[in-house]
Design a protein around this motif. Structure first.
Motif, PDB file in Angstrom:
ATOM      1  N   CYS A   1      10.572  -5.212  -1.988  1.00 49.06           N
ATOM      2  CA  CYS A   1       9.743  -4.988  -3.178  1.00 49.06           C
ATOM      3  C   CYS A   1       8.954  -3.699  -2.965  1.00 49.06           C
ATOM      4  CB  CYS A   1       8.798  -6.168  -3.352  1.00 49.06           C
ATOM      5  SG  CYS A   1       7.569  -5.961  -4.665  1.00 49.06           S
TER       6      CYS A   1
ATOM      7  N   HIS B   1       7.358 -10.008   1.624  1.00 50.90           N
ATOM      8  CA  HIS B   1       6.759 -11.143   0.902  1.00 50.90           C
ATOM      9  C   HIS B   1       7.732 -11.723  -0.126  1.00 50.90           C
ATOM     10  CE1 HIS B   1       6.105  -7.595  -1.559  1.00 50.90           C
ATOM     11  NE2 HIS B   1       6.108  -8.425  -2.593  1.00 50.90           N
TER      12      HIS B   1
ATOM     13  N   SER C   1       6.006  -3.102  -3.566  1.00 46.57           N
ATOM     14  CA  SER C   1       4.619  -3.331  -3.100  1.00 46.57           C
ATOM     15  C   SER C   1       4.492  -3.074  -1.608  1.00 46.57           C
ATOM     16  CB  SER C   1       4.165  -4.749  -3.438  1.00 46.57           C
ATOM     17  OG  SER C   1       4.181  -4.937  -4.830  1.00 46.57           O
TER      18      SER C   1
ATOM     19  N   CYS D   1       9.263 -12.886  -5.221  1.00 47.97           N
ATOM     20  CA  CYS D   1       8.272 -11.979  -5.830  1.00 47.97           C
ATOM     21  C   CYS D   1       8.841 -11.320  -7.078  1.00 47.97           C
ATOM     22  CB  CYS D   1       7.762 -10.913  -4.866  1.00 47.97           C
ATOM     23  SG  CYS D   1       6.676  -9.742  -5.733  1.00 47.97           S
TER      24      CYS D   1
END
Ligand SMILES: NC(=O)c1ccc[n+]([C@@H]2O[C@H](COP(=O)([O-])OP(=O)(O)OC[C@H]3O[C@@H](n4cnc5c(N)ncnc54)[C@H](O)[C@@H]3O)[C@@H](O)[C@H]2O)c1
Ligand SMILES: [Zn+2]
Ligand SMILES: [Zn+2]
Length: 367
Positions: free
Chosen positions: A42, A63, A44, A168
């Motif tokens: 991801c 995550h 992020s 996610c």
């Protein structure tokens, strides 16, 4: 008892991840040890790797993952060894008002479940010292030692590499559409940024019955993929002001717009693309301290709403199994979202591919 495993570690001042042998403790009370099957990359995590958001180091990031339960600690009743699970960072304390309201993704007291109490041996270690566990998950590793509330069991017939994306990216993109914004059949939708999150939002808009689904991206490949996955129109900012293009396609703006990049300028575009009475939802993670400039008249004169969406406003133990069913029914298409598969040693190449605009999602297959 501490075992060793391979993990991708972010060290102080580093701008890429390093694969190392690290220590992982055995499951204590209310903890579950999961063998990581696959983890999605991801954007992020990249904000922490490139330093646009600070984070304590050394740290194991990641995550978005799925795996198989290996062992459970005392007080764990909901899963048993052999169960297939998806992990999620939206774990609240369970006691505060937001948790009691069912909005534990907003809980600020989750530290008690994300880390062990002071004085306890850490979950992860490197050379005998504590190794930080990103958001209580640290999925870029062969094992995840997590709180029992940080996971949900899923059907065995769900492939684990695609299940990872649900942890996610897909939860966030679909949740922003279904839950935060509440897109309805017949709606017009524009999604700005069609990476992993935006592509999930495009699909959710299709599934929710939106009649106009406009994908906006600077990368032509992303626009072609978005069109395959449900966008009815594609807007390339290279062809002219994307706000004007969306106004022309919708005859005055989209009822729902979504920002899935994390730039002030595209947040401003999203508000300006929204129709009178419309709602702009910001999913992108803006750089720390970034300010957004909006024309006040957009709010009071045109009654537009500007709102954020965190992790798709999820109740992930409800939402994850629903997303699994949507995939297995053929309505949520995840196979097409996995553009690149890598092993853990090549994790940095996955981020390079993301930055080069080559992937919707890169997935690291671990076991
Ligand atoms: N709110 C949340 O809870 C949450 C959860 C997960 C991720 N995020 C954030 O969502 C954002 C997207 O994540 P991702 O993993 O999909 O990233 P990604 O890098 O895969 O996708 C970003 C997309 O934006 C496009 N893009 C870049 N600049 C653009 C521009 N000016 N105009 C149009 N398109 C442009 C890129 O081509 C790419 O397709 C990140 O900021 C991430 O941190 C937020
Ligand atoms: Zn994420
Ligand atoms: Zn709480």
């Amino acid at each position: 008892m501490t075992a060793t495993m391979r993990a991708a570690v972010l060290h102080p001042e580093a701008s890429s991840l390093q694969i190392e042998q690290v220590g992982v403790a055995g499951p204590g009370p209310e903890e579950v040890l999961v063998r990581t099957a696959a983890t999605g990359l991801c954007h992020s995590d990249l904000h922490f790797i490139d330093g646009s958001w600070p984070i304590p180091t050394p740290c194991v990031l990641g995550h978005e993952a799925a795996g198989v339960v290996e062992a459970v600690g005392p007080g764990v009743g909901e899963v048993a060894p052999g169960d297939h699970v998806v992990t999620c960072l939206s774990v609240g304390c369970g006691e505060c008002i937001t948790c009691l309201e069912g909005r534990s993704y907003l809980c600020l007291e989750g530290r008690s479940v994300r880390t062990r109490a002071a004085g306890q041996p850490p979950r992860l270690s490197l050379g005998g010292e504590e190794l930080h566990q990103f958001v209580g998950l640290a999925t870029f590793a062969e094992r995840m030692l997590v709180h029992r509330r940080a996971l949900v069991r899923i059907r065995r017939d769900m492939p684990l590499d695609r299940a990872a994306l649900l942890g996610c990216g897909v939860l966030t993109g679909t949740g922003a559409v279904f839950r935060t914004a509440g897109v309805r059949p017949g709606s017009s939708v524009a999604v700005v940024g069609c990476g992993g999150i935006g592509m999930a939002a495009v699909q959710a808009a299709r599934i929710a019955g939106a009649t106009l689904v406009i994908a906006v991206d600077t990368e032509p490949r992303k626009l072609a993929w978005a069109t395959e996955l449900g966008a009815t129109h594609a807007v390339d900012p290279a062809d002219g002001d994307p706000v004007e293009q969306v106004h022309a396609l919708t005859g005055g703006g989209a009822e729902f717009t979504f920002e899935a990049i994390g730039l002030p300028r595209t947040v401003e575009q999203c508000l300006n693309m929204a129709a009178r009475g419309g709602t702009a939802t910001v999913i992108g993670m803006l750089p720390q301290g970034a300010r957004v400039e909006i024309d006040g008249a957009e709010l009071f004169l045109h009654e537009k709403r500007l709102q954020g969406s965190l992790m798709g406003s999820n109740v992930f133990r409800r939402d994850l199994p629903q997303l699994v069913d949507l995939y297995l029914d053929g309505r949520l298409r995840l196979d097409e979202m996995v553009s690149l598969r890598l092993d853990l040693d090549r994790i940095n190449e996955g981020y390079e591919a993301m930055l080069a605009g080559e992937v919707v999602r890169a997935v690291v297959e671990i076991a």
